[in-house]
Design an enzyme around this catalytic site. Structure first.
Site, PDB file in Angstrom:
ATOM      1  CG  LEU A   1      -4.680  -6.511   6.871  1.00 26.45           C
ATOM      2  CD1 LEU A   1      -3.913  -6.892   8.133  1.00 26.45           C
ATOM      3  CD2 LEU A   1      -6.093  -6.112   7.218  1.00 26.45           C
ATOM      4  CG  ASP A   2      -5.738  -0.079   3.404  1.00 25.08           C
ATOM      5  OD1 ASP A   2      -5.763  -0.690   2.320  1.00 25.08           O
ATOM      6  OD2 ASP A   2      -6.686   0.578   3.853  1.00 25.08           O
ATOM      7  CG  ASN A   3       2.077   1.007   3.985  1.00 26.64           C
ATOM      8  OD1 ASN A   3       2.755   0.102   4.423  1.00 26.64           O
ATOM      9  ND2 ASN A   3       2.548   2.202   3.785  1.00 26.64           N
TER      10      ASN A   3
END
Length: 114
Positions: A105-107
């Site tokens: 998952l992206d930051n």
């Protein structure tokens, strides 16, 4: 039990990743029945030989524990970051087992990780 590559055995014991285990082998930090092994790809039967890393015998394959984590925004979906940013492992300080985040998952994204 069949023969397996030494770096895989070390990784399954929870000592290091396979790549880090390869480095340990090349550095002469791994012994099989007391003899230093420096050749990558060496196969051994872990049930028939004593394998040690840095003088400590391996305890066998690590037990698997599965965790579900609702990742909040602002954490990286990785075990470590070379730039010092917060990772999902920072959310699990009480967990003593080695954790491998599964899922990316992206930051700035939140959601479920295994």
């Amino acid at each position: 039990m069949a023969e397996e590559r030494l770096q895989k055995i070390i990784s399954q014991a929870g000592i290091a990743s396979r790549r880090a285990a390869e480095k340990m082998i090349l550095e002469g930090r791994v012994r099989v029945d007391g003899k230093v092994v420096r050749e990558l790809g060496t196969k051994v039967n872990p049930a028939a030989y004593t394998i040690s890393v840095d003088g400590r015998p391996l305890k066998g394959e690590e037990q698997h524990v599965y965790l579900l984590l609702n990742k909040p925004k602002g954490y990286l979906s990785t075990a470590k970051d070379d730039r010092g940013r917060c990772t999902v492992l920072d959310l699990l300080p009480e967990v003593k087992e080695r954790v491998y985040p599964v899922g990316r998952l992206d930051n700035n994204t939140e959601g479920l990780l295994l």
